[in-house]
Design a protein around this motif. Sequence first.
Motif, PDB file in Angstrom:
ATOM      1  N   ILE A 118      -2.851  14.531  13.420  1.00 15.45           N
ATOM      2  CA  ILE A 118      -1.840  13.623  13.871  1.00 15.45           C
ATOM      3  C   ILE A 118      -1.002  13.303  12.505  1.00 15.45           C
ATOM      4  CG2 ILE A 118      -3.487  11.959  13.157  1.00 15.45           C
ATOM      5  CD1 ILE A 118      -2.133  10.056  15.344  1.00 15.45           C
ATOM      6  N   PRO A 119       0.347  13.108  12.721  1.00 17.43           N
ATOM      7  CA  PRO A 119       1.086  12.867  11.398  1.00 17.43           C
ATOM      8  C   PRO A 119       0.488  11.309  10.857  1.00 17.43           C
ATOM      9  CG  PRO A 119       2.496  13.349  13.283  1.00 17.43           C
ATOM     10  CD  PRO A 119       1.180  13.139  14.000  1.00 17.43           C
ATOM     11  N   THR A 120       0.666  11.456   9.396  1.00 17.15           N
ATOM     12  CA  THR A 120       0.203  10.324   8.761  1.00 17.15           C
ATOM     13  C   THR A 120       1.095   9.212   9.087  1.00 17.15           C
ATOM     14  OG1 THR A 120      -0.861  11.978   7.007  1.00 17.15           O
ATOM     15  CG2 THR A 120      -0.903   9.591   6.468  1.00 17.15           C
ATOM     16  N   ARG A 121       2.161   9.489   8.935  1.00 14.56           N
ATOM     17  CA  ARG A 121       3.288   8.250   9.053  1.00 14.56           C
ATOM     18  C   ARG A 121       3.154   7.701  10.453  1.00 14.56           C
ATOM     19  NH1 ARG A 121       6.896   8.958   4.883  1.00 14.56           N
ATOM     20  NH2 ARG A 121       7.168  10.990   4.236  1.00 14.56           N
ATOM     21  N   ALA A 122       2.697   8.585  11.548  1.00 16.64           N
ATOM     22  CA  ALA A 122       2.304   7.873  13.046  1.00 16.64           C
ATOM     23  C   ALA A 122       1.377   6.799  12.916  1.00 16.64           C
ATOM     24  CB  ALA A 122       2.272   8.876  13.973  1.00 16.64           C
ATOM     25  N   ILE A 123       0.281   7.068  12.005  1.00 15.90           N
ATOM     26  CA  ILE A 123      -1.009   6.294  12.006  1.00 15.90           C
ATOM     27  C   ILE A 123      -0.596   4.949  11.613  1.00 15.90           C
ATOM     28  CG2 ILE A 123      -3.109   5.946  10.740  1.00 15.90           C
ATOM     29  CD1 ILE A 123      -3.395   9.033  10.816  1.00 15.90           C
ATOM     30  N   PHE A 124       0.419   5.073  10.436  1.00 21.16           N
ATOM     31  CA  PHE A 124       0.738   3.835   9.950  1.00 21.16           C
ATOM     32  C   PHE A 124       2.044   3.114  10.418  1.00 21.16           C
ATOM     33  CE2 PHE A 124      -1.772   5.605   6.733  1.00 21.16           C
ATOM     34  CZ  PHE A 124      -2.833   4.796   6.691  1.00 21.16           C
ATOM     35  N   ARG A 125       2.539   3.529  11.296  1.00 18.26           N
ATOM     36  CA  ARG A 125       3.960   2.935  12.065  1.00 18.26           C
ATOM     37  C   ARG A 125       4.107   1.437  12.199  1.00 18.26           C
ATOM     38  NH1 ARG A 125       3.954   5.962  16.894  1.00 18.26           N
ATOM     39  NH2 ARG A 125       4.674   7.775  15.733  1.00 18.26           N
ATOM     40  N   ASP A 126       2.969   1.051  12.515  1.00 19.21           N
ATOM     41  CA  ASP A 126       2.858  -0.560  12.853  1.00 19.21           C
ATOM     42  C   ASP A 126       2.167  -1.144  11.567  1.00 19.21           C
ATOM     43  OD1 ASP A 126       3.899   0.026  15.298  1.00 19.21           O
ATOM     44  OD2 ASP A 126       1.978   0.069  16.190  1.00 19.21           O
ATOM     45  N   VAL A 160       0.770  -1.103   0.098  1.00 19.62           N
ATOM     46  CA  VAL A 160      -0.113  -0.027  -0.083  1.00 19.62           C
ATOM     47  C   VAL A 160       0.927   1.136   0.040  1.00 19.62           C
ATOM     48  CG1 VAL A 160      -1.665   1.225   1.356  1.00 19.62           C
ATOM     49  CG2 VAL A 160      -1.737  -1.194   1.267  1.00 19.62           C
ATOM     50  N   THR A 161       0.459   2.049  -0.937  1.00 17.83           N
ATOM     51  CA  THR A 161       1.007   3.411  -1.144  1.00 17.83           C
ATOM     52  C   THR A 161       0.106   4.545  -0.812  1.00 17.83           C
ATOM     53  OG1 THR A 161       3.160   2.626  -2.384  1.00 17.83           O
ATOM     54  CG2 THR A 161       2.903   5.004  -2.123  1.00 17.83           C
ATOM     55  N   LEU A 162       0.141   5.299   0.280  1.00 14.94           N
ATOM     56  CA  LEU A 162      -0.725   6.448   0.266  1.00 14.94           C
ATOM     57  C   LEU A 162      -0.132   7.835   0.184  1.00 14.94           C
ATOM     58  CD1 LEU A 162      -3.467   6.758   2.870  1.00 14.94           C
ATOM     59  CD2 LEU A 162      -1.751   8.580   2.753  1.00 14.94           C
ATOM     60  N   ILE A 163      -0.571   8.594  -0.727  1.00 14.62           N
ATOM     61  CA  ILE A 163      -0.136   9.735  -1.168  1.00 14.62           C
ATOM     62  C   ILE A 163      -1.110  10.870  -0.832  1.00 14.62           C
ATOM     63  CG2 ILE A 163       0.606  11.196  -3.205  1.00 14.62           C
ATOM     64  CD1 ILE A 163       0.797   8.412  -5.053  1.00 14.62           C
ATOM     65  N   LEU A 177       4.795  12.127   0.770  1.00 12.85           N
ATOM     66  CA  LEU A 177       4.273  13.219   0.935  1.00 12.85           C
ATOM     67  C   LEU A 177       4.424  14.004  -0.719  1.00 12.85           C
ATOM     68  CD1 LEU A 177       3.237  15.675   2.468  1.00 12.85           C
ATOM     69  CD2 LEU A 177       5.427  16.353   3.094  1.00 12.85           C
ATOM     70  N   ALA A 178       3.368  14.261  -1.520  1.00 15.39           N
ATOM     71  CA  ALA A 178       3.527  14.653  -2.811  1.00 15.39           C
ATOM     72  C   ALA A 178       2.245  15.152  -3.128  1.00 15.39           C
ATOM     73  CB  ALA A 178       3.858  13.685  -3.789  1.00 15.39           C
ATOM     74  N   GLU A 198      -0.064   4.099 -13.892  1.00 16.73           N
ATOM     75  CA  GLU A 198       1.048   4.872 -13.006  1.00 16.73           C
ATOM     76  C   GLU A 198       0.452   6.390 -12.642  1.00 16.73           C
ATOM     77  OE1 GLU A 198       5.125   3.936 -15.115  1.00 16.73           O
ATOM     78  OE2 GLU A 198       4.511   5.663 -15.676  1.00 16.73           O
ATOM     79  N   VAL A 199       0.488   6.435 -11.432  1.00 17.17           N
ATOM     80  CA  VAL A 199       0.127   7.907 -10.719  1.00 17.17           C
ATOM     81  C   VAL A 199       1.390   8.909 -10.938  1.00 17.17           C
ATOM     82  CG1 VAL A 199      -0.267   9.224  -8.581  1.00 17.17           C
ATOM     83  CG2 VAL A 199      -1.273   6.913  -8.992  1.00 17.17           C
ATOM     84  N   LEU A 200       1.085   9.985 -11.478  1.00 16.21           N
ATOM     85  CA  LEU A 200       2.172  11.048 -11.631  1.00 16.21           C
ATOM     86  C   LEU A 200       2.177  12.050 -10.423  1.00 16.21           C
ATOM     87  CD1 LEU A 200       1.254  11.575 -15.335  1.00 16.21           C
ATOM     88  CD2 LEU A 200       2.985  10.077 -14.444  1.00 16.21           C
ATOM     89  N   ALA A 201       3.160  12.143  -9.601  1.00 17.15           N
ATOM     90  CA  ALA A 201       3.121  13.026  -8.637  1.00 17.15           C
ATOM     91  C   ALA A 201       4.483  13.422  -8.439  1.00 17.15           C
ATOM     92  CB  ALA A 201       2.675  12.134  -7.331  1.00 17.15           C
ATOM     93  N   ASP A 202       4.809  14.818  -8.320  1.00 18.80           N
ATOM     94  CA  ASP A 202       5.978  15.646  -8.117  1.00 18.80           C
ATOM     95  C   ASP A 202       7.061  15.009  -8.813  1.00 18.80           C
ATOM     96  OD1 ASP A 202       4.278  17.353  -6.746  1.00 18.80           O
ATOM     97  OD2 ASP A 202       4.877  16.768  -4.667  1.00 18.80           O
ATOM     98  N   GLY A 203       7.042  14.651 -10.079  1.00 23.20           N
ATOM     99  CA  GLY A 203       8.061  14.212 -10.829  1.00 23.20           C
ATOM    100  C   GLY A 203       8.252  12.636 -10.619  1.00 23.20           C
ATOM    101  N   LEU A 204       7.308  11.846  -9.910  1.00 22.88           N
ATOM    102  CA  LEU A 204       7.482  10.566  -9.581  1.00 22.88           C
ATOM    103  C   LEU A 204       6.544   9.861 -10.545  1.00 22.88           C
ATOM    104  CD1 LEU A 204       7.519  10.403  -5.857  1.00 22.88           C
ATOM    105  CD2 LEU A 204       9.496  10.086  -7.274  1.00 22.88           C
ATOM    106  N   ASN A 205       6.849   8.611 -11.051  1.00 20.58           N
ATOM    107  CA  ASN A 205       5.847   7.784 -11.482  1.00 20.58           C
ATOM    108  C   ASN A 205       5.494   6.524 -10.672  1.00 20.58           C
ATOM    109  OD1 ASN A 205       6.177   9.719 -13.630  1.00 20.58           O
ATOM    110  ND2 ASN A 205       6.631   8.422 -15.378  1.00 20.58           N
ATOM    111  N   LEU A 206       4.466   6.334 -10.118  1.00 20.30           N
ATOM    112  CA  LEU A 206       4.346   5.376  -9.296  1.00 20.30           C
ATOM    113  C   LEU A 206       3.251   4.373  -9.779  1.00 20.30           C
ATOM    114  CD1 LEU A 206       3.732   7.803  -6.221  1.00 20.30           C
ATOM    115  CD2 LEU A 206       5.722   6.218  -6.685  1.00 20.30           C
ATOM    116  N   PRO A 207       4.017   3.162 -10.147  1.00 14.55           N
ATOM    117  CA  PRO A 207       2.935   2.039 -10.811  1.00 14.55           C
ATOM    118  C   PRO A 207       1.913   1.771  -9.691  1.00 14.55           C
ATOM    119  CG  PRO A 207       5.273   1.174 -10.409  1.00 14.55           C
ATOM    120  CD  PRO A 207       5.186   2.753  -9.846  1.00 14.55           C
TER     121      PRO A 207
END
Length: 111
Positions: free
Chosen positions: A62-70, A32-35, A78-79, A90-99
């Motif tokens: 609350i910081p999003t990364r803290a929610i998924f810490r475990d 899972v990748t959350l953007i 963050l994009a 693919e998702v295009l986000a801030d110069g990234l191509n995320l398949p």
Amino acid sequence: MTSIDRPRVVILGGGFGGLSAARALARVAVDVTLIDRHNYHLFQPLLYQVATAALSPADIAIPTRAIFRDQSNAKVILATVTGLDTERREVLADGLNLPYDYLVIATGATH
């Protein structure tokens, strides 16, 4: 099943919908990748209490990364999403191509 064999789920948006979808996949064999463009989740129903000084802003964000810490199968990026290439999946986000294999669009609403 190795990480290479696992389906890739990309979730756009770190609001209630995106967080719920990612948490529901915690024990599923997927990556899972959350953007989101913010590094926090804001509990908006209590925003008025911050405006009236009844609560501190830290009490409703609350910081999003803290929610998924475990949650080992989730990562947070963050994009700002700038586009989708549905043919290449693919998702295009801030110069990234995320398949992705599966895409969840949970970008919320505007007022």
